[in-house]
Design a protein around this motif. Structure first.
Motif, PDB file in Angstrom:
ATOM      1  N   ASN A   1      36.354  41.599  35.355  1.00  0.00           N
ATOM      2  CA  ASN A   1      36.397  40.954  36.662  1.00  0.00           C
ATOM      3  C   ASN A   1      37.692  41.228  37.396  1.00  0.00           C
ATOM      4  O   ASN A   1      37.849  40.825  38.536  1.00  0.00           O
ATOM      5  CB  ASN A   1      36.191  39.447  36.503  1.00  0.00           C
ATOM      6  CG  ASN A   1      34.767  39.124  36.127  1.00  0.00           C
ATOM      7  OD1 ASN A   1      33.848  39.873  36.445  1.00  0.00           O
ATOM      8  ND2 ASN A   1      34.576  38.016  35.438  1.00  0.00           N
ATOM      9  N   ASP A   2      38.623  41.902  36.723  1.00  0.00           N
ATOM     10  CA  ASP A   2      39.910  42.178  37.350  1.00  0.00           C
ATOM     11  C   ASP A   2      39.906  43.465  38.173  1.00  0.00           C
ATOM     12  O   ASP A   2      40.931  43.864  38.712  1.00  0.00           O
ATOM     13  CB  ASP A   2      41.021  42.228  36.311  1.00  0.00           C
ATOM     14  CG  ASP A   2      40.807  43.301  35.254  1.00  0.00           C
ATOM     15  OD1 ASP A   2      39.797  44.031  35.302  1.00  0.00           O
ATOM     16  OD2 ASP A   2      41.666  43.416  34.370  1.00  0.00           O
ATOM     17  N   GLY A   3      38.760  44.138  38.273  1.00  0.00           N
ATOM     18  CA  GLY A   3      38.676  45.350  39.079  1.00  0.00           C
ATOM     19  C   GLY A   3      39.214  46.600  38.411  1.00  0.00           C
ATOM     20  O   GLY A   3      39.314  47.647  39.040  1.00  0.00           O
TER      21      GLY A   3
ATOM     22  N   ARG B   1      39.368  43.072  43.929  1.00  0.00           N
ATOM     23  CA  ARG B   1      39.464  42.409  42.618  1.00  0.00           C
ATOM     24  C   ARG B   1      40.748  42.818  41.902  1.00  0.00           C
ATOM     25  O   ARG B   1      41.414  41.980  41.294  1.00  0.00           O
ATOM     26  CB  ARG B   1      38.245  42.736  41.771  1.00  0.00           C
ATOM     27  CG  ARG B   1      37.004  42.044  42.282  1.00  0.00           C
ATOM     28  CD  ARG B   1      35.820  42.063  41.335  1.00  0.00           C
ATOM     29  NE  ARG B   1      35.765  43.040  40.308  1.00  0.00           N
ATOM     30  CZ  ARG B   1      34.742  43.861  40.090  1.00  0.00           C
ATOM     31  NH1 ARG B   1      33.683  43.838  40.868  1.00  0.00           N
ATOM     32  NH2 ARG B   1      34.762  44.707  39.084  1.00  0.00           N
TER      33      ARG B   1
END
Length: 141
Positions: A5-7, A135
């Motif tokens: 989810n942090d890109g 993100r």
């Protein structure tokens, strides 16, 4: 491969015996191959065809050696920015212990095979790139 989810797209890659040079560490040319695999993984995550891009620029700084017989490394790739026809990616190569081995920037340009030249990025490409970049930026701030 993971797209957290942090890109950041993370890819664990196995190293081969012939990836190491006579000095007993990962050969400098291998880093470029590893980074290429990271770029392809990021584009795959975006459902983009990696054959629609060409590499225009690479910066690479070596920070710490990867000594033989290290068996794998982790390549992290994230979208730093993008423009009309280019994408700037931040890339890192990490040792299994998490130490930063190398970091750099790669610039990809949208490629038109028929015209044999650059092409503008499509709206869907830009939306996907923007979402990944946002993100990544949110987790670093």
């Amino acid at each position: 491969m993971s797209d957290g989810n942090d890109g950041v797209v993370r890819l664990t890659l196995q190293l081969r015996l012939n990836d190491f040079d006579v000095l007993g560490h990962l050969n400098q040319a291998v880093y470029h191959e590893l980074m290429e695999q990271g770029r392809i993984a990021l584009l795959t995550t975006l459902a983009a065809d990696s054959n629609r891009y060409v590499l225009a620029h690479v910066e690479l700084d070596y920070r710490r050696e990867v000594p033989a017989p290290t068996r794998e490394v982790i390549v992290e790739t994230s979208v730093e920015s993008f423009g009309r026809s280019s994408v700037r990616l931040a890339q890192r190569v990490l040792r299994p212990d998490g130490e930063l081995a190398a970091e750099g920037v790669s610039v990809l340009v949208g490629w038109d095979r028929e015209a044999r030249g650059s092409r503008p990025l499509g709206e869907e490409e830009k939306r996907s790139l923007a979402a990944l970049a946002e993100r990544a930026a949110a987790t670093t701030s």
